[in-house]
Write a protein that holds these residues in place. Structure first.
Motif, PDB file in Angstrom:
ATOM      1  N   UNK A   5       0.843  -1.204   0.000  1.00 42.92           N
ATOM      2  CA  UNK A   5       0.000   0.000   0.000  1.00 42.92           C
ATOM      3  C   UNK A   5       0.877   1.253   0.000  1.00 42.92           C
ATOM      4  N   UNK A   6       1.892   1.262   0.852  1.00 42.50           N
ATOM      5  CA  UNK A   6       2.764   2.431   0.967  1.00 42.50           C
ATOM      6  C   UNK A   6       3.548   2.700  -0.318  1.00 42.50           C
ATOM      7  N   UNK A   7       3.790   1.681  -1.114  1.00 45.49           N
ATOM      8  CA  UNK A   7       4.578   1.833  -2.338  1.00 45.49           C
ATOM      9  C   UNK A   7       3.783   2.446  -3.487  1.00 45.49           C
ATOM     10  N   UNK A   8       2.473   2.531  -3.339  1.00 44.95           N
ATOM     11  CA  UNK A   8       1.650   3.102  -4.398  1.00 44.95           C
ATOM     12  C   UNK A   8       1.766   4.624  -4.344  1.00 44.95           C
ATOM     13  N   UNK A   9       1.520   5.288  -5.450  1.00 41.27           N
ATOM     14  CA  UNK A   9       1.742   6.736  -5.494  1.00 41.27           C
ATOM     15  C   UNK A   9       0.490   7.564  -5.701  1.00 41.27           C
ATOM     16  N   UNK A  10      -0.626   7.130  -5.176  1.00 40.17           N
ATOM     17  CA  UNK A  10      -1.883   7.851  -5.400  1.00 40.17           C
ATOM     18  C   UNK A  10      -2.125   8.898  -4.324  1.00 40.17           C
ATOM     19  N   UNK A  11      -3.130   9.711  -4.542  1.00 41.82           N
ATOM     20  CA  UNK A  11      -3.382  10.835  -3.639  1.00 41.82           C
ATOM     21  C   UNK A  11      -4.249  10.501  -2.433  1.00 41.82           C
ATOM     22  N   UNK A  12      -4.831   9.303  -2.389  1.00 43.87           N
ATOM     23  CA  UNK A  12      -5.613   8.921  -1.211  1.00 43.87           C
ATOM     24  C   UNK A  12      -5.244   7.492  -0.801  1.00 43.87           C
ATOM     25  N   UNK A  36      -7.302   5.133  -0.067  1.00 42.15           N
ATOM     26  CA  UNK A  36      -8.168   4.156  -0.736  1.00 42.15           C
ATOM     27  C   UNK A  36      -7.651   3.821  -2.123  1.00 42.15           C
ATOM     28  N   UNK A  37      -7.178   4.796  -2.851  1.00 39.65           N
ATOM     29  CA  UNK A  37      -6.616   4.512  -4.185  1.00 39.65           C
ATOM     30  C   UNK A  37      -5.349   3.665  -4.060  1.00 39.65           C
ATOM     31  N   UNK A  38      -4.548   3.930  -3.046  1.00 38.32           N
ATOM     32  CA  UNK A  38      -3.362   3.103  -2.805  1.00 38.32           C
ATOM     33  C   UNK A  38      -3.768   1.683  -2.425  1.00 38.32           C
ATOM     34  N   UNK A  39      -4.789   1.561  -1.595  1.00 44.47           N
ATOM     35  CA  UNK A  39      -5.303   0.258  -1.154  1.00 44.47           C
ATOM     36  C   UNK A  39      -5.831  -0.528  -2.352  1.00 44.47           C
ATOM     37  N   UNK A  40      -6.566   0.144  -3.208  1.00 45.85           N
ATOM     38  CA  UNK A  40      -7.108  -0.483  -4.410  1.00 45.85           C
ATOM     39  C   UNK A  40      -5.984  -0.961  -5.329  1.00 45.85           C
ATOM     40  N   UNK A  41      -5.023  -0.096  -5.584  1.00 43.07           N
ATOM     41  CA  UNK A  41      -3.899  -0.474  -6.455  1.00 43.07           C
ATOM     42  C   UNK A  41      -3.102  -1.628  -5.855  1.00 43.07           C
ATOM     43  N   UNK A  96      -9.719  11.843   5.511  1.00 40.77           N
ATOM     44  CA  UNK A  96      -9.094  12.613   4.435  1.00 40.77           C
ATOM     45  C   UNK A  96      -9.693  12.322   3.063  1.00 40.77           C
ATOM     46  N   UNK A  97     -10.607  11.381   3.002  1.00 39.24           N
ATOM     47  CA  UNK A  97     -11.212  11.008   1.723  1.00 39.24           C
ATOM     48  C   UNK A  97     -12.281  12.027   1.325  1.00 39.24           C
ATOM     49  N   UNK A 101     -12.320   2.542  -9.393  1.00 39.47           N
ATOM     50  CA  UNK A 101     -11.725   3.886  -9.358  1.00 39.47           C
ATOM     51  C   UNK A 101     -12.774   4.949  -9.700  1.00 39.47           C
ATOM     52  N   UNK A 102     -13.687   4.618 -10.609  1.00 37.16           N
ATOM     53  CA  UNK A 102     -14.730   5.562 -11.015  1.00 37.16           C
ATOM     54  C   UNK A 102     -15.683   5.903  -9.856  1.00 37.16           C
ATOM     55  N   UNK A 103     -15.768   5.029  -8.859  1.00 37.80           N
ATOM     56  CA  UNK A 103     -16.600   5.315  -7.690  1.00 37.80           C
ATOM     57  C   UNK A 103     -15.987   6.381  -6.790  1.00 37.80           C
ATOM     58  N   UNK A 104     -14.698   6.602  -6.930  1.00 35.42           N
ATOM     59  CA  UNK A 104     -13.992   7.554  -6.066  1.00 35.42           C
ATOM     60  C   UNK A 104     -13.894   8.912  -6.746  1.00 35.42           C
ATOM     61  N   UNK A 105     -14.165   9.975  -5.996  1.00 35.02           N
ATOM     62  CA  UNK A 105     -14.007  11.321  -6.583  1.00 35.02           C
ATOM     63  C   UNK A 105     -12.565  11.538  -7.015  1.00 35.02           C
ATOM     64  N   UNK A 106     -12.410  12.289  -8.085  1.00 30.43           N
ATOM     65  CA  UNK A 106     -11.067  12.565  -8.620  1.00 30.43           C
ATOM     66  C   UNK A 106     -10.265  13.442  -7.693  1.00 30.43           C
TER      67      UNK A 106
END
Length: 168
Positions: A64-71, A73-78, A122-123, A163-168
């Motif tokens: 999870x920590x290695x992902x580079x997304x802004x939230x 949840x996006x890191x968790x998903x990736x 923070x979401x 990803x489409x369920x999450x606000x940009x």
């Protein structure tokens, strides 16, 4: 013999032969070391299972920590999709299936609770974030029982839709 090699041997044994085959002697044999060498690192079967559970948690936290997304949840998903596609989730099924003792799985329950609470404040849409995280849990469960269920195209579509369920 390194601790990680012993954990790998235990996971391999579980995956190949199931929970009934998980004995210290069988793990030592699979790892190519003496039972005493195994006991140096893990003094009981319970300690070995605890070590596998702790490694799973640490591995997913790092993913999870290695992902580079802004939230979160996006890191968790990736991280979930990376774990599914690389076969890392197979480890979850075999390790959690190894323990009939709920106390040994307590660290995993605590990690799951943390993963589902992490960063929700923070979401942009906490409810959408929870839905995506729960969908990830469902994917983990289904794929751990049938790793060949989805092809890459289906994974891409599932990930895109989540990803489409999450606000940009």
């Amino acid at each position: 013999m390194r601790r990680e090699e012993l954990l790998d041997a235990a996971e391999d044994l579980l995956g190949d032969q199931g929970a009934g085959a998980l004995t210290l002697a069988a793990v030592a044999e699979r790892a190519g070391c003496s039972k005493g060498g195994l006991l140096y690192h893990f003094n009981s079967k319970e300690a070995l299972i605890k070590g596998m559970v702790e490694r799973l948690i640490e591995d997913f936290d790092q993913l999870v920590a290695a992902q580079g997304h802004d939230t979160y949840t996006k890191n968790y998903l990736a991280a979930t999709f990376e774990a599914v596609r690389t076969g890392r989730l197979r480890r979850w099924a075999v390790v959690t299936g190894a323990s009939g003792n709920l106390l040994l799985l307590a660290p995993l329950r605590e990690a799951m609770a943390r993963w589902h609470r992490e960063g929700l404040d923070d979401e942009p849409d906490p409810v959408a974030a929870q839905i995506v995280r729960l969908a990830c849990e469902g994917l983990w469960d289904v794929v751990s029982h049938d790793p060949a269920l989805y092809d890459d195209e289906r994974y891409d579509e599932l990930k895109r839709r989540l990803l489409a369920l999450l606000p940009a």
